[in-house]
Design a protein around this motif. Structure first.
Motif, PDB file in Angstrom:
ATOM      1  N   UNK A 219       0.816  -1.219   0.000  1.00 14.81           N
ATOM      2  CA  UNK A 219       0.000   0.000   0.000  1.00 14.81           C
ATOM      3  C   UNK A 219       0.848   1.267   0.000  1.00 14.81           C
ATOM      4  N   UNK A 220       2.022   1.206  -0.597  1.00 13.01           N
ATOM      5  CA  UNK A 220       2.900   2.376  -0.708  1.00 13.01           C
ATOM      6  C   UNK A 220       2.699   2.979  -2.105  1.00 13.01           C
ATOM      7  N   UNK A 221       1.497   3.553  -2.308  1.00  7.78           N
ATOM      8  CA  UNK A 221       1.141   3.924  -3.673  1.00  7.78           C
ATOM      9  C   UNK A 221       1.760   5.236  -4.142  1.00  7.78           C
ATOM     10  N   UNK A 222       2.143   6.105  -3.243  1.00  5.34           N
ATOM     11  CA  UNK A 222       2.901   7.276  -3.690  1.00  5.34           C
ATOM     12  C   UNK A 222       4.247   6.822  -4.255  1.00  5.34           C
ATOM     13  N   UNK A 223       4.879   5.885  -3.563  1.00  4.70           N
ATOM     14  CA  UNK A 223       6.146   5.338  -4.042  1.00  4.70           C
ATOM     15  C   UNK A 223       5.918   4.488  -5.295  1.00  4.70           C
ATOM     16  N   UNK A 224       4.807   3.767  -5.326  1.00  3.43           N
ATOM     17  CA  UNK A 224       4.441   2.994  -6.512  1.00  3.43           C
ATOM     18  C   UNK A 224       4.374   3.903  -7.734  1.00  3.43           C
ATOM     19  N   UNK A 225       3.717   5.049  -7.596  1.00  4.08           N
ATOM     20  CA  UNK A 225       3.595   5.984  -8.719  1.00  4.08           C
ATOM     21  C   UNK A 225       4.976   6.486  -9.142  1.00  4.08           C
ATOM     22  N   UNK A 226       5.805   6.857  -8.179  1.00  3.10           N
ATOM     23  CA  UNK A 226       7.132   7.378  -8.513  1.00  3.10           C
ATOM     24  C   UNK A 226       7.963   6.318  -9.249  1.00  3.10           C
ATOM     25  N   UNK A 227       7.927   5.088  -8.753  1.00  2.24           N
ATOM     26  CA  UNK A 227       8.660   4.015  -9.418  1.00  2.24           C
ATOM     27  C   UNK A 227       8.078   3.736 -10.805  1.00  2.24           C
ATOM     28  N   UNK A 228       6.765   3.806 -10.922  1.00  6.51           N
ATOM     29  CA  UNK A 228       6.131   3.596 -12.228  1.00  6.51           C
ATOM     30  C   UNK A 228       6.568   4.669 -13.213  1.00  6.51           C
ATOM     31  N   UNK A 229       6.582   5.903 -12.759  1.00  6.08           N
ATOM     32  CA  UNK A 229       7.023   7.000 -13.621  1.00  6.08           C
ATOM     33  C   UNK A 229       8.457   6.767 -14.095  1.00  6.08           C
ATOM     34  N   UNK A 230       9.317   6.347 -13.164  1.00  7.45           N
ATOM     35  CA  UNK A 230      10.722   6.133 -13.517  1.00  7.45           C
ATOM     36  C   UNK A 230      10.893   4.950 -14.466  1.00  7.45           C
ATOM     37  N   UNK A 231      10.098   3.892 -14.251  1.00  3.47           N
ATOM     38  CA  UNK A 231      10.188   2.767 -15.171  1.00  3.47           C
ATOM     39  C   UNK A 231       9.744   3.172 -16.571  1.00  3.47           C
ATOM     40  N   UNK A 232       8.661   3.921 -16.645  1.00  2.00           N
ATOM     41  CA  UNK A 232       8.132   4.314 -17.943  1.00  2.00           C
ATOM     42  C   UNK A 232       9.098   5.226 -18.699  1.00  2.00           C
ATOM     43  N   UNK A 233       9.913   5.973 -17.974  1.00  2.00           N
ATOM     44  CA  UNK A 233      10.927   6.792 -18.645  1.00  2.00           C
ATOM     45  C   UNK A 233      11.947   5.906 -19.351  1.00  2.00           C
ATOM     46  N   UNK A 234      12.222   4.748 -18.768  1.00  2.51           N
ATOM     47  CA  UNK A 234      13.197   3.827 -19.353  1.00  2.51           C
ATOM     48  C   UNK A 234      12.548   2.834 -20.317  1.00  2.51           C
ATOM     49  N   UNK A 235      11.319   2.427 -20.007  1.00  2.16           N
ATOM     50  CA  UNK A 235      10.641   1.383 -20.796  1.00  2.16           C
ATOM     51  C   UNK A 235       9.190   1.806 -21.071  1.00  2.16           C
ATOM     52  N   UNK A 236       8.995   2.777 -21.967  1.00  2.95           N
ATOM     53  CA  UNK A 236       7.653   3.362 -22.162  1.00  2.95           C
ATOM     54  C   UNK A 236       6.777   2.622 -23.173  1.00  2.95           C
ATOM     55  N   UNK A 237       6.590   1.331 -22.977  1.00  2.00           N
ATOM     56  CA  UNK A 237       5.771   0.574 -23.920  1.00  2.00           C
ATOM     57  C   UNK A 237       4.299   0.586 -23.509  1.00  2.00           C
ATOM     58  N   UNK A 238       3.429   0.335 -24.479  1.00  2.00           N
ATOM     59  CA  UNK A 238       1.994   0.238 -24.184  1.00  2.00           C
ATOM     60  C   UNK A 238       1.730  -0.886 -23.183  1.00  2.00           C
ATOM     61  N   UNK A 239       2.464  -1.976 -23.324  1.00  2.00           N
ATOM     62  CA  UNK A 239       2.305  -3.097 -22.399  1.00  2.00           C
ATOM     63  C   UNK A 239       2.623  -2.675 -20.967  1.00  2.00           C
ATOM     64  N   UNK A 240       3.700  -1.920 -20.801  1.00  2.00           N
ATOM     65  CA  UNK A 240       4.069  -1.480 -19.451  1.00  2.00           C
ATOM     66  C   UNK A 240       3.065  -0.482 -18.887  1.00  2.00           C
ATOM     67  N   UNK A 241       2.559   0.390 -19.730  1.00  2.00           N
ATOM     68  CA  UNK A 241       1.518   1.308 -19.267  1.00  2.00           C
ATOM     69  C   UNK A 241       0.322   0.517 -18.721  1.00  2.00           C
ATOM     70  N   UNK A 242      -0.105  -0.462 -19.487  1.00  2.00           N
ATOM     71  CA  UNK A 242      -1.273  -1.228 -19.042  1.00  2.00           C
ATOM     72  C   UNK A 242      -0.992  -1.968 -17.739  1.00  2.00           C
ATOM     73  N   UNK A 243       0.160  -2.624 -17.655  1.00  2.00           N
ATOM     74  CA  UNK A 243       0.494  -3.383 -16.449  1.00  2.00           C
ATOM     75  C   UNK A 243       0.485  -2.495 -15.215  1.00  2.00           C
ATOM     76  N   UNK A 244       1.084  -1.329 -15.326  1.00  2.00           N
ATOM     77  CA  UNK A 244       1.192  -0.437 -14.164  1.00  2.00           C
ATOM     78  C   UNK A 244      -0.157   0.157 -13.780  1.00  2.00           C
ATOM     79  N   UNK A 245      -0.949   0.534 -14.764  1.00  2.00           N
ATOM     80  CA  UNK A 245      -2.268   1.083 -14.472  1.00  2.00           C
ATOM     81  C   UNK A 245      -3.178   0.019 -13.877  1.00  2.00           C
ATOM     82  N   UNK A 246      -3.093  -1.194 -14.398  1.00  2.00           N
ATOM     83  CA  UNK A 246      -3.903  -2.287 -13.847  1.00  2.00           C
ATOM     84  C   UNK A 246      -3.506  -2.568 -12.403  1.00  2.00           C
TER      85      UNK A 246
END
Length: 434
Positions: A219-246
């Motif tokens: 339940x560390x969703x502020x950190x989850x968002x920050x890590x998601x943002x950083x991952x997407x900067x490195x790996x910005x695929x549609x698949x990764x967007x869906x996985x993280x949003x889901x």
């Protein structure tokens, strides 16, 4: 299986050479000229040579008594060191033979390596590179035995000693997280990621993939968002967007915590990224829209899904949903006539409803106008309205105003939804690649 350094293993094989025996000098000059090397007595040589020969031949039965004898005779620092090397090699060979290729059996048996490794780590004669490697191996053993706190300490020590095994960092992070220190593990991983980026390398995607779901589970969703943002900067695929949003809005207990309107705005982000995957995505999104009074957007979503080939309207429920949206569009009529009434209304409710309809139609400029009208009259859910104002600006490529609108979103989880949209803007505000 233990892997010795070439230097460390070569040292174990040197004991047969007569030139390595050092004789204590009689005076200072002779001391200066004394040959450098291990000091081994003639008494120690016999069992040591036998141990060396048997170990080299992987003859465990012959090696056992020779190693025991060498340990019993060892007196000098060098003899103790070689005896410890023999013991470690013997125990390693024994565990490997007993496991017969069964990794689970090997992990159970590798407890026998703990004492020999600890002895060599503490021995000042152990080369620095071997001390780092032995410490790393001991950390792996403690991890396999589920002694996560001890493992984390040893793995950090190995890293500090200079061990560069590529598995070290991820294992250290796993040890901390499995031991209950999720944030500590995330901090360790971030340190490693920063080092990779500073060195001009792309951090492995698996590093992000290990941390992100565990932040969600904690339940560390502020950190989850920050890590998601950083991952997407490195790996910005549609698949990764869906996985993280889901992960964020549609999995586990989060699926119950987010309401329909919040999920609609996450689906809108997936749609903007071409990240809707299949009938389940398109159908659920369209259902939410249609039951929220947005049939135009619902029909458009279903049309996109069928055109893309990601879904087919073959099930009766899906056909009925499409028919319901089409009927509602005819019943509601154009949005424009409703706009005048909304602007004349004393409250912002009607203006927001019209703005939502314009947003669903893709008339983003009109949506912005009506959201502002509604906000000016006062609304009960300003975070929801400002999120959608930001979405309208984002989809019309007005990045500056989109950022300003998203910045007004304060309460959770709306501020986190806004952060996802901001991440999309950071990546250019264009659909992600597959």
């Amino acid at each position: 299986m233990i892997t010795f350094s070439k230097a460390g293993f070569a040292a174990a094989l040197m004991i047969g050479a007569s030139s390595i025996v050092a004789v204590a000098p009689a005076d200072a000059k002779k001391k200066e000229e004394a040959p450098k090397g291990p000091v081994l007595s003639a008494e120690f040589r016999k069992p040591a040579l036998e141990a060396q020969t048997a170990l080299k031949a992987k003859n465990i039965a012959a090696a056992e008594p020779a190693v025991v004898a060498a340990e019993a005779i060892a007196k000098s620092e060098d003899e103790i060191y070689f005896a410890q090397i023999f013991r470690l090699q013997l125990e390693s060979d024994r565990v490997q033979a007993a496991s017969n290729g069964d990794s689970a059996a090997y992990r159970r048996g590798e407890i026998a390596l703990i004492k020999p490794l600890e002895a060599l780590i503490a021995n000042p004669k152990t080369l620095a590179t071997d001390r780092a490697r032995f410490t790393f191996r001991l950390g792996l053993i403690q991890y396999d035995q589920k002694n996560y706190a001890a493992s984390a300490v040893l793995l950090k020590q190995a890293r500090d000693l200079g061990e560069t095994n590529p598995d070290l960092q991820l294992t250290l992070v796993k040890a901390r997280i499995e031991g209950g220190d999720v944030m500590g593990g995330a901090a360790d991983m971030q340190q490693a990621i920063n080092a990779e980026i500073a060195a001009g390398r792309k951090p492995p995607e698996t590093w992000y993939d290990y941390i992100i779901p565990r932040l969600a589970q904690a339940d560390k969703f502020d950190d989850f968002i920050r890590w998601s943002q950083n991952k997407l900067k490195q790996y910005p695929s549609a698949k990764n967007w869906r996985t993280l949003v889901i992960y964020f809005g549609f999995s586990g207990k989060r699926s119950d915590l987010l309401d329909k309107q919040q999920k609609i705005d996450l689906f809108r982000l997936l749609r903007a990224n071409n990240a809707l995957a299949d009938l389940a995505d398109y159908g659920q999104y369209a259902l939410y829209l249609n039951t929220s009074g947005l049939p135009v957007e619902a029909k458009a979503v279903l049309d996109e899904g069928t055109k893309s080939g990601k879904m087919a309207l073959t099930r009766e429920d899906d056909k009925a949903l499409y028919a319901a949206a089409s009927s509602a569009i005819k019943l509601d009529g154009p949005v424009a006539p409703r706009e005048a009434r909304a602007r004349a209304s004393a409250t912002g409710i009607a203006s927001i409803a019209v703005a939502d309809a314009y947003l669903g139609e893709g008339n983003y400029a009109k949506a912005v106008e009506l959201y502002k009208v509604g906000l000016g009259k006062g609304v009960s859910k300003p975070d929801e309205v400002n999120t959608r104002l930001g979405i309208a600006y984002a989809l019309m490529r007005d990045t500056a105003n989109a950022r300003a609108a998203f910045a007004l979103v304060k309460a959770k989880p709306r501020d986190q939804i806004a952060a996802f949209w901001l991440a999309w803007l950071d990546l250019g505000g264009t659909p992600a690649t597959s």
